[in-house]
Design an enzyme around this catalytic site. Sequence first.
Site, mmCIF file in Angstrom:
data_model
loop_
_atom_site.group_PDB
_atom_site.id
_atom_site.type_symbol
_atom_site.label_atom_id
_atom_site.label_comp_id
_atom_site.label_asym_id
_atom_site.label_seq_id
_atom_site.Cartn_x
_atom_site.Cartn_y
_atom_site.Cartn_z
ATOM 1 N N GLY B 236 -20.167 -25.403 3.063
ATOM 2 C CA GLY B 236 -20.055 -24.984 4.457
ATOM 3 C C GLY B 236 -20.951 -25.794 5.377
ATOM 4 O O GLY B 236 -20.470 -26.499 6.262
ATOM 5 N N ASP B 237 -22.275 -25.716 5.174
ATOM 6 C CA ASP B 237 -23.189 -26.498 6.008
ATOM 7 C C ASP B 237 -24.126 -27.315 5.129
ATOM 8 O O ASP B 237 -25.280 -27.524 5.437
ATOM 9 C CB ASP B 237 -23.979 -25.581 6.953
ATOM 10 C CG ASP B 237 -24.797 -24.542 6.186
ATOM 11 O OD1 ASP B 237 -24.573 -24.393 4.965
ATOM 12 O OD2 ASP B 237 -25.666 -23.885 6.796
ATOM 13 N N GLU B 238 -23.588 -27.761 3.998
ATOM 14 C CA GLU B 238 -24.365 -28.555 3.041
ATOM 15 C C GLU B 238 -23.799 -29.955 2.963
ATOM 16 O O GLU B 238 -22.585 -30.136 2.905
ATOM 17 C CB GLU B 238 -24.245 -27.937 1.643
ATOM 18 C CG GLU B 238 -25.276 -26.897 1.302
ATOM 19 C CD GLU B 238 -25.029 -26.428 -0.116
ATOM 20 O OE1 GLU B 238 -25.359 -27.192 -1.051
ATOM 21 O OE2 GLU B 238 -24.457 -25.333 -0.279
#
Lengths: 206, 329
Positions: B236-238
């Site tokens: 996701g936000d990695e």
Amino acid sequence: MHGLIARTLQCFLQDTYGLSIWQKIAELAKLDFDDFEAMLDYDIRTVEQVLEAASMCLEKPRDALLEDIGTYLITHPNNEGLRRLMRYGGVDFFDFLHSLEDLPGRTRLAVADLQLPELELTDSVPGQFLLSCHGSLSEMPGFGHVLVGVLRAMADDYGALVILDHRGALGQAEVIDITVVETDFAEGRSFELAAAPPPVRREKAS
Amino acid sequence: MKLSSDALDALMPMHLSISADGKVRHVGPTLLKLMHHVCSEGRHFTDVLEVYRPKRAETVPMLLDLAGRRLQTRLRCRAKATLKGLVVPDGDGGAIVNLSFGIGVVDAVRMHTLTSTDFAVTDLAIDMLYLVEAKSAAMEASRTLNRRLQGAMLVAEQRSFTDALTGLRNRRAMDEALKRLIRGGECFALLHLDLDFFKQVNDTKGHAAGDHVLRVVAKIMLELTRKSDLVARVGGDEFVLILSGLRDRTRLADLADRLIGRIEQPIEVDGDLCQVSASIGIAFNHPDATPLETAEELLERADEALYSAKRHGRAQHAFSVSEPEKEDR
């Protein structure tokens, strides 16, 4: 329009004039794909565009081009399977002519959704025939010219001497004049039931 | 009504005419061809034909008993062909047996080099041969399309190396690249970057805003890295950055700080400002370690470093402290 017809047009252009000419024609016709697929459907206008582009690019009238396609269908080694299927029509050229009315039915037997114009054969005097393609003008304009090419090649295949004349449109039908001068004029090509059918079409690795 | 044998031959090219005493009176032309033209006229029919179903028939009365039934028969000659048959009385105490290939016609035509004149004009055998050829031709065209579609699918799969939202590479691409680099013994640094406070953006400003932030962050990462580096969105936000040939801790620390600095700049979404930050874990691979560290182990070390950065208050970077075992330097 059935993909087999569109694909045949492409294969004819490719096998006869080479890949680069085909690509040039496809570009001229503004195709947004590289190849027609035999088992998909296409808008008839797309196929018409290709035919128009081919006629322009090769500087050949549309009718002549269509007739060449008919000849190609029977004579090119890639289409040996089709030639064999046509030879099932009869033991000699007369027999074959008389089986032509069955052609759309036979075609549907092989490919259920491939609709060819209805054909009607009438004979006036011995050796003289009139072949009408009904409804081809709206569904497949120029089908008669393809048929002339096919008939010419099949006459050759049977070794018959035949005069063919596309008479143009008569009402809703395209009409072809057929005069059989001699049925065993030359030695035809062989046709054995037992010959193993070769693959329909050689495919280039993509 | 009496039919000549010529008429019978035309109607039934594969018939056998048997007289009342059981002797073969006449053999149809196609059947004769099957028997290699060995004359069997005058011989007893059981020497020529074995009728084995529905019942064995060894005499004419036994045979006529089966009149109208579907017979299964076998030729006694070398051909040993299995044939379907029908027997009817001939009106003179004898029998007429008509035979047919049934479904075996395709092989029979090949085996005995039959032609269309070997079949009665009304026989559907030729149409069946036509159909077999036409169907295999149509099937071949169909298979060709399938082959091409499979090729197109492979191309599409390769395209899926890209993350649709950001245009960065995806986890698949990162996995492949990592394996390739490790196998090739390359030196590289691996940065595991995780956005901080991203969840708040998503929760308070909506997913569209979150997506926009991800795209901006992706752009920043591409701007601050070289073309030869790999930047992938792996969750996701990695994100994972693979920087080949870079071993210098100072330069890496500097790059990590610049990344964080740029990401921390407020991002405008529809007139609203969003602010996120990033934590980064850094690990070097060791191409000379034995045994070679696997991609999973390397990612795990970068992950540990990332969590140590998070533990220390986020918005900072940390280097992996553990090294692969049996390190060789």
